[in-house]
Enzyme design. Sequence first.
Site, PDB file in Angstrom:
ATOM      1  N   ASP A  63      41.043  41.661  44.207  1.00 36.53           N
ATOM      2  CA  ASP A  63      40.401  41.920  42.918  1.00 36.53           C
ATOM      3  C   ASP A  63      40.770  43.328  42.442  1.00 36.53           C
ATOM      4  O   ASP A  63      40.756  44.276  43.226  1.00 36.53           O
ATOM      5  CB  ASP A  63      38.882  41.821  43.039  1.00 36.53           C
ATOM      6  N   HIS A 208      40.364  43.918  47.989  1.00 38.33           N
ATOM      7  CA  HIS A 208      40.425  44.615  46.699  1.00 38.33           C
ATOM      8  C   HIS A 208      41.661  45.507  46.623  1.00 38.33           C
ATOM      9  O   HIS A 208      42.168  45.961  47.647  1.00 38.33           O
ATOM     10  CB  HIS A 208      39.160  45.451  46.491  1.00 38.33           C
TER      11      HIS A 208
END
Length: 252
Positions: A63, A208
């Site tokens: 992400d 992430h």
Amino acid sequence: MTFYTWKAEKIKKYGLVIILALFCAILLWVGQRSQLPVFSNKGEPRALSQGSEDTPYVALTFDISWGSEKVYDILKKLKAYDAHATFFVSGEWAERHPEILEAIQKGNHEVGMLGYRYESYLEQKPAEVDADLRHAKEAFDKLGYENIKWIRPPHGHFDKTVLNQIEKEGLQTVQWSINPRDWENPGTNKIINQVLEKSSKGDIILLHASDSVKQTSNALDVIIPGLKQKGLKFVSITELANGGKAKTTQVN
């Protein structure tokens, strides 16, 4: 009498051909259906949370909602270890960093979205969620990514209403099955252990690539080879979903 016998045999012959053709058509239809993920149950939309446990596939997902530095380190590691991933990015971030989005695509990685503003959909009114989804689609369309079909709702927050709104926009919701919470920077070894100890066939791993993560890139030096040693192959979310019967999460 001979005429009627010949006619009956002919009807029987063609009838058998028709039955075989229908049987083959049914088999083909079932085969195609088995390659498609099931994201709804009796009309209720679901979120993809894991792939099939029958195939040795695992999906690395990253992400990104802000920053432009750490993602390059992660892309280098993925290239070095020949591992494919899916990057979920916000529309707002994509507009600011189209060159990074291009680098992600050139690395043969898949692109998904995180909405536009990366604000929880559970803290917004339905009309605001609809507007954010449309805004995100417009942003990616303008950047040349018209075929994005996967979305991870901001912060992973969603309910039945949100799932319905996402489905109406022609998108599919993606969750995860492994989350080492790397954004908290708990320690490189802790991230590695969380992933390697828990991951198995079909898992979707949440990581992430925003600038807030300080240890994820180094963790990949162990995670990727470690998962390969377990016989797992890195694939995109699309490949994971099409690899067999996918598992989903339904919100009651």
